[in-house]
Design a protein around this motif. Structure first.
Motif, PDB file in Angstrom:
ATOM      1  N   ARG A  74       0.802  -1.224   0.000  1.00  0.00           N
ATOM      2  CA  ARG A  74       0.000   0.000   0.000  1.00  0.00           C
ATOM      3  C   ARG A  74       0.833   1.272   0.000  1.00  0.00           C
ATOM      4  NH1 ARG A  74      -4.181  -1.317  -2.532  1.00  0.00           N
ATOM      5  NH2 ARG A  74      -4.377  -3.495  -2.088  1.00  0.00           N
ATOM      6  N   TRP A  75       2.145   1.141   0.058  1.00  0.00           N
ATOM      7  CA  TRP A  75       2.968   2.345  -0.067  1.00  0.00           C
ATOM      8  C   TRP A  75       3.004   2.688  -1.531  1.00  0.00           C
ATOM      9  CZ3 TRP A  75       5.501   4.601   4.197  1.00  0.00           C
ATOM     10  CH2 TRP A  75       5.398   3.877   5.383  1.00  0.00           C
ATOM     11  N   GLN A  76       2.828   3.980  -1.799  1.00  0.00           N
ATOM     12  CA  GLN A  76       2.593   4.323  -3.191  1.00  0.00           C
ATOM     13  C   GLN A  76       3.828   4.661  -3.992  1.00  0.00           C
ATOM     14  OE1 GLN A  76      -0.344   7.351  -2.451  1.00  0.00           O
ATOM     15  NE2 GLN A  76      -1.864   6.132  -3.503  1.00  0.00           N
ATOM     16  N   THR A  77       4.876   5.082  -3.334  1.00  0.00           N
ATOM     17  CA  THR A  77       5.966   5.628  -4.119  1.00  0.00           C
ATOM     18  C   THR A  77       6.956   4.546  -4.524  1.00  0.00           C
ATOM     19  OG1 THR A  77       7.181   6.067  -2.119  1.00  0.00           O
ATOM     20  CG2 THR A  77       5.808   7.824  -2.972  1.00  0.00           C
ATOM     21  N   ARG A  78       7.926   4.962  -5.295  1.00  0.00           N
ATOM     22  CA  ARG A  78       8.907   3.990  -5.789  1.00  0.00           C
ATOM     23  C   ARG A  78       9.780   3.476  -4.653  1.00  0.00           C
ATOM     24  NH1 ARG A  78      13.169   7.955  -6.593  1.00  0.00           N
ATOM     25  NH2 ARG A  78      12.047   9.897  -6.313  1.00  0.00           N
ATOM     26  N   HIS A  79       9.751   4.176  -3.502  1.00  0.00           N
ATOM     27  CA  HIS A  79      10.537   3.699  -2.366  1.00  0.00           C
ATOM     28  C   HIS A  79      10.088   2.321  -1.924  1.00  0.00           C
ATOM     29  CE1 HIS A  79      12.561   7.518  -1.761  1.00  0.00           C
ATOM     30  NE2 HIS A  79      11.415   8.052  -2.094  1.00  0.00           N
ATOM     31  N   ALA A  80       8.804   2.042  -2.146  1.00  0.00           N
ATOM     32  CA  ALA A  80       8.295   0.727  -1.752  1.00  0.00           C
ATOM     33  C   ALA A  80       9.114  -0.360  -2.438  1.00  0.00           C
ATOM     34  CB  ALA A  80       6.822   0.604  -2.115  1.00  0.00           C
ATOM     35  N   GLY A  81       9.406  -0.141  -3.722  1.00  0.00           N
ATOM     36  CA  GLY A  81      10.215  -1.103  -4.457  1.00  0.00           C
ATOM     37  C   GLY A  81      11.597  -1.232  -3.858  1.00  0.00           C
ATOM     38  N   LEU A  82      12.136  -0.091  -3.447  1.00  0.00           N
ATOM     39  CA  LEU A  82      13.474  -0.077  -2.860  1.00  0.00           C
ATOM     40  C   LEU A  82      13.506  -0.878  -1.562  1.00  0.00           C
ATOM     41  CD1 LEU A  82      15.773   1.659  -4.144  1.00  0.00           C
ATOM     42  CD2 LEU A  82      15.592   3.112  -2.121  1.00  0.00           C
ATOM     43  N   ILE A  83      12.481  -0.648  -0.730  1.00  0.00           N
ATOM     44  CA  ILE A  83      12.428  -1.358   0.548  1.00  0.00           C
ATOM     45  C   ILE A  83      12.199  -2.840   0.324  1.00  0.00           C
ATOM     46  CG2 ILE A  83      11.144  -1.587   2.705  1.00  0.00           C
ATOM     47  CD1 ILE A  83      10.611   1.395   2.546  1.00  0.00           C
ATOM     48  N   LEU A  84      11.298  -3.151  -0.615  1.00  0.00           N
ATOM     49  CA  LEU A  84      11.056  -4.547  -0.933  1.00  0.00           C
ATOM     50  C   LEU A  84      12.352  -5.201  -1.405  1.00  0.00           C
ATOM     51  CD1 LEU A  84       8.639  -6.468  -0.910  1.00  0.00           C
ATOM     52  CD2 LEU A  84       8.356  -6.025  -3.341  1.00  0.00           C
ATOM     53  N   GLY A  85      13.104  -4.459  -2.215  1.00  0.00           N
ATOM     54  CA  GLY A  85      14.382  -4.969  -2.695  1.00  0.00           C
ATOM     55  C   GLY A  85      15.331  -5.255  -1.542  1.00  0.00           C
ATOM     56  N   LEU A  86      15.369  -4.332  -0.598  1.00  0.00           N
ATOM     57  CA  LEU A  86      16.240  -4.497   0.576  1.00  0.00           C
ATOM     58  C   LEU A  86      15.837  -5.731   1.366  1.00  0.00           C
ATOM     59  CD1 LEU A  86      18.427  -3.256   2.508  1.00  0.00           C
ATOM     60  CD2 LEU A  86      16.542  -2.117   3.669  1.00  0.00           C
ATOM     61  N   VAL A  87      14.526  -5.882   1.578  1.00  0.00           N
ATOM     62  CA  VAL A  87      14.039  -7.030   2.336  1.00  0.00           C
ATOM     63  C   VAL A  87      14.305  -8.317   1.556  1.00  0.00           C
ATOM     64  CG1 VAL A  87      11.987  -8.137   3.267  1.00  0.00           C
ATOM     65  CG2 VAL A  87      12.296  -5.682   3.553  1.00  0.00           C
ATOM     66  N   LEU A  88      14.064  -8.237   0.249  1.00  0.00           N
ATOM     67  CA  LEU A  88      14.200  -9.421  -0.591  1.00  0.00           C
ATOM     68  C   LEU A  88      15.639  -9.905  -0.670  1.00  0.00           C
ATOM     69  CD1 LEU A  88      11.998 -10.853  -2.012  1.00  0.00           C
ATOM     70  CD2 LEU A  88      12.708  -9.775  -4.128  1.00  0.00           C
TER      71      LEU A  88
END
Lengths: 294, 308, 356
Positions: free
Chosen positions: A114-128
């Motif tokens: 539900r986070w809208q910005t491209r940062h969500a992808g960045l965080i997901l990448g970090l977690v992944l």
């Protein structure tokens, strides 16, 4: 009329093709099953029957003696209580790890979806990224951290490590699932006054049955089958079943009790195998969804 | 009438996070913040620590005496590591190739609208549910020359049959390949089968009308379409090669001698048994780099396709 | 029960300005329809009123107090969504009372509200079903019921009828209108369907590219569109628009198309017209009819609609349409002389695109 022989020919060719197809498939399945069959047969044999070169022989007087011994009498080191000690240790690790890691992955997956910005992808990448780290790279500092926190050689410590390294794939699975949930549904709940956790537990979690099963199977087999976390963060008192099994097989003096060893191996494999057989297609979805995106 | 601008998003509250949870609920910020903290401490900081250690002279205990790349020089000078590192390829390359070929082949067979498809799939996939410890033990017993296959075949009358790779230091690594293929070809089958099922039926019709034989349709049209899936499989299998630890521990424990050692086992021994933290860390970093090298093409392709 | 006043509201997504300064004062018990093409910002405006998104600047006053800092559930409003957004795992009853339970209302009160709402919408029989077992129309009713049970002072509708088939849509339109009259609440309704807007609204806020083009009663917008956009967006087919120049003949204004002159004697100019001023003349198809005195246009084809027939013409470079009696349309030859209803003309400045 002239096409008649042609058709017959084609049918015949087709039948030969189909027969060959099934033959190859059945042969392949036999090959996949052989090791399991060997294990089952040997585990049903008596100690005297287990001789070199008899692995493909049917047991003369099938008995579960070896299974009973493996479960409750086999000596692992100096501890002669059998593999059941490991079984209960594994249960103590398995249940909380499973529940907590899936819950953590689902909540984080929901938040990130539900986070809208491209940062969500960045965080997901970090977690992944965590999914790709070989445990060897981080194990020493992690053991030290666990020791400093008093978590070394405790079920809690092993559970925490399972949660941390289960998080990447679970977050991915859940976030992919929750991204597909219409925003309107969440907006409706917000107009109804529900907050983040109320929306999650009241509305999304009840909708997540299928993906929960996928996560359950994926994590369930993964955590039960773990060896390296159990052996690194515990001592013999709390070793999970896989570690006990490896110790059992590796620590025998004198004559190797193959029938007992194989019974212990089968006992260790039973929970994940059952989970696999019961879950069917969810297992495939689990391993591929964890895999495809990863 | 100039209305006073209201800053509802309280930008001062988030110095580096400019994220929005639709309305920006505090709970979701806390959740994501926690996740970032966990990822940073457990994934990033730990790797940084190991990286730092790999440049020190640490042995029994970590110390901060930096010695540059000495540990890496030692590492690649040692014959044990050379064997383990080479084994990663001797084990990995045939394993990936065979698992991919076998899995794809089985997927194609199962895709022929066979009866009892579920049974075939279940049987090919079940090893995947087993722990690598179990897989290792099973195959150790089956392949053990005196106890298992070799003696069994001889007992059936083929007296000269010889399959003693488990005991031969130049062949033992390929027994690991056999066990790993048995374990992992199922996932290739599952992924490739999903890919085959996703192929547009009209492509089949078009190729049939052109009179192309079935095997040719697979080789020239269908399999090239499944390249992304194959890519996924290769990446996945390759990472499992770098990580594979339990299999070798249970099946050969690196033996005979150290002939079937793998980097993962080398690291664990150096760190926890041989009290050589510096060298163990250096080897661990090489493992990490191997994973990154494997992931690199995957990300490049992903990025390129996203840009399109 | 509530007035809404929106003041200089803007919304920015990165570099894109979605709302460019919205001013809107909605009266109590008004049924305002936000109408516009997709991407005009109407849904964003609705979401901001609801508190689901936040404005970049500006205020939303409800009954004189700024509700901007409040979360959605504290704004005394209810909302009906395009996809209905029913909670799939909850029964209809649970769907309706979820918000009430979250708000912590007493049990008896919740029960009573659900009962009244269900009766009002005739969904009492459906209360124990899950949404999957409802038809499209029933889901729509439940979605409205969920909103009604909140007893809000403002009801928001986000294209609630767009997922229904044509017949059901007509029925629900009448029902929503009836409900609004019975409840006497303030409603804001988003749609891109002008028929829906015309039939439902007490006032239409016509939006285009992040701005409100005109806010007026439906008939007003239809008869006296404030901008060229309003003229061409509302009405089907759209208003005929003819480019030309304003001339003053002995102080009497006429519209010069280049080949013909049309009297503007009856046109209520806002500012005194000047000679030689470029202008665009607008006239609705139903205000065009064959007339011996009129302009000469080439007749291209007839488009019968049953009750009337649309006749299409080419006049110079422009296409004209006329809504005619079927008999009159059939009688048309290849050339026709057309006259306009001189009391119902519109005039626009082609530069500012505003009404003169």
């Amino acid at each position: 009329m002239t096409t008649q022989p042609n058709l017959a020919m084609r049918n015949w060719n087709q039948r030969v093709g189909r027969t060959a197809l099934y033959l190859v498939l059945i042969l392949a399945c036999v090959a996949y099953l052989v090791p399991l069959v060997v294990m089952v047969m040997t585990s049903l044999k008596t100690a005297g029957e287990v001789q070199p070169g008899t692995i493909f022989m049917w047991p003369e007087n099938p008995s579960f003696d070896a299974w009973i011994k493996a479960w409750s009498q086999a000596c692992i080191g100096l501890d002669c209580r059998g593999i059941r000690v490991g079984f209960w240790n594994s249960v103590m690790i398995w249940v909380p790890s499973l529940i907590l890691s899936i819950l953590a992955g689902a909540i984080l997956g929901f938040a990130l979806s539900r986070w809208q910005t491209r940062h969500a992808g960045l965080i997901l990448g970090l977690v992944l990224f965590g999914a790709f780290i070989p445990l060897q790279v981080v194990i020493y500092p992690l053991i030290k951290m666990a020791a400093n926190l008093g978590l070394y050689n405790s079920f809690a410590g092993i559970v925490v490590v399972h949660i941390i390294f289960g998080l990447p794939v679970l977050t991915l699975i859940f976030s992919n699932f929750y991204v597909g949930i219409p925003v309107e549904l969440i907006n409706a709940a917000r107009v109804d006054g529900a907050g983040f956790f109320r929306i999650f537990f009241g509305i999304l979690l009840p909708m997540s049955r299928n993906i929960l099963i996928v996560a359950l199977v994926l994590q369930g087999t993964g955590i039960w089958n773990d060896y390296i976390v159990g052996v690194s963060f515990g001592t013999p008192d709390i070793y999970p079943m896989t570690v006990k099994l490896q110790t059992l097989v590796g620590s025998q003096f004198g004559e190797k009790e193959y029938n007992v060893n194989m019974a212990a191996t089968l006992l260790t494999s039973l929970p994940p195998l059952l989970l696999y057989l019961v879950s069917g297609r969810y297992f495939v979805r689990g391993i591929t969804s964890g895999a495809v995106k990863g | 009438m100039p209305a006073p601008a209201i800053d509802l998003k309280a930008s001062s509250m988030r110095p580096f996070l400019t994220l929005q949870f639709l309305g920006g609920t505090p709970a979701s910020r806390i959740v994501v913040g926690l996740a970032i903290a966990v990822a940073l401490t457990c994934y990033v900081m730990t790797i940084a620590w190991t990286l730092a250690m790999s440049f020190t002279s640490s042995t029994f205990l970590p110390d901060w005496d930096f010695v540059g790349i000495e540990r890496y020089v030692d590492l690649f000078g040692s014959s044990r590591w050379s064997v383990a590192f080479a084994n990663m390829f001797l084990f990995g390359i045939p394993f990936i190739f065979l698992a991919l070929a076998l899995g794809t082949f089985l997927a194609i067979l199962i895709d022929q609208k066979v009866q009892g498809e579920a049974v075939f799939r279940t049987i090919v996939l079940y090893p995947l549910a087993l722990s690598f410890i179990v897989v290792g033990l099973i195959w150790q017993w089956v392949l053990e020359p005196n106890f298992g296959l070799q003696t069994a075949v001889r007992a059936m009358g083929w007296e000269t049959f010889r399959f003693d790779w488990m005991a031969r230091s130049d062949r033992v690594i390929y027994t690991l390949v056999l066990a790993a293929v048995w374990h992992s070809s199922g996932i290739v089958m599952a992924i490739m089968l999903a890919g085959l099922r996703g192929v547009d039926g009209e492509i089949w019709k078009a190729a049939r009308i052109d009179g192309i034989p079935t095997w040719r349709i697979y080789v020239s049209i269908i399999l090239p379409m499944l390249r992304p899936m194959a890519m996924t499989c290769v990446t996945l299998l390759a990472i499992s090669v770098v990580k594979s630890y339990e299999l070798v521990v249970a099946m050969t424990d690196g033996g005979p001698g150290n002939s079937s050692d793998l980097p993962s086992r080398f690291v664990m021994q150096a760190l926890l048994e041989r009290a050589n933290i510096g060298t163990g860390s250096a080897a661990a970093i090489i493992m990490m780099l191997s994973v990154l090298v494997i992931l690199l093409p995957y990300f490049v392709i992903e990025l390129r396709s996203r840009r399109r | 029960m509530a007035t809404i006043e929106i003041r200089n509201l803007t919304k920015q997504f990165g570099a894109v300005q979605v709302l460019k300064g919205i001013d809107l004062a909605i009266d109590d018990r008004d049924f305002t329809v936000l109408l516009g093409p997709s991407g005009c910002g109407k849904s964003t405006l609705l979401n901001i009123i609801a508190g689901l998104e936040h404005q970049t600047a500006g205020q939303i006053m409800v009954d004189g107090t700024d509700i901007s800092p409040l979360p959605p559930d504290k704004r005394r409003l209810a909302m009906v969504f395009q996809s209905y957004a029913l909670y799939p795992t909850m029964t209809v009853r649970k769907n309706i009372d979820f918000g009430l339970r979250v708000a912590g209302l007493p049990r008896a009160e919740i029960k009573e509200r659900v009962r009244v709402t269900a009766e009002l919408l005739q969904i009492t029989d459906l209360l124990d079903r899950t949404p999957a077992r409802l038809s499209g129309g029933q889901r729509q009713r439940v979605a409205i019921g969920r909103a009604l049970a909140r007893r809000a002072s403002v009801y928001l509708f986000d294209e609630p009828l767009s997922n229904l088939d044509a017949k059901l849509r007509n029925d629900m339109r009448i029902e929503i209108r009836q409900l609004h009259e019975d409840l006497g609440a303030t409603a804001v309704y988003v749609t891109h369907d002008q028929v829906e807007a015309m039939t439902l609204a007490t006032r239409i806020a016509l939006m285009n590219a992040g701005r409100i083009e005109q806010y007026a009663e439906p008939q007003d917008i239809y008869d006296r569109p404030e901008t060229l956009f309003a003229a061409s967006f509302i009405g089907s087919p759209k208003m005929n628009l003819i480019p030309g120049t304003i001339r003053l003949a002995d102080g009497v204004p006429v519209f010069d198309t280049g080949s013909d002159r049309i009297s503007l004697a009856h046109y209520p100019f806002r500012l005194a017209p000047e000679d030689g001023m470029p202008a665009t003349l607008g006239v609705r198809p139903e205000d065009v009819a064959p007339d011996a005195q009129g302009i000469v246009a080439r007749h291209r084809l007839n488009e019968p609609h049953g009750a009337d027939t649309l006749a299409w013409f080419t006049y110079g470079e422009t296409n004209l349409s006329a809504r005619l009696e079927p008999v009159a349309a059939r009688a048309l030859g290849a050339q026709a002389t057309l006259g306009f209803n001189l009391h119902k003309l519109s005039l626009f400045d082609p530069k500012t695109e505003r009404r003169l």
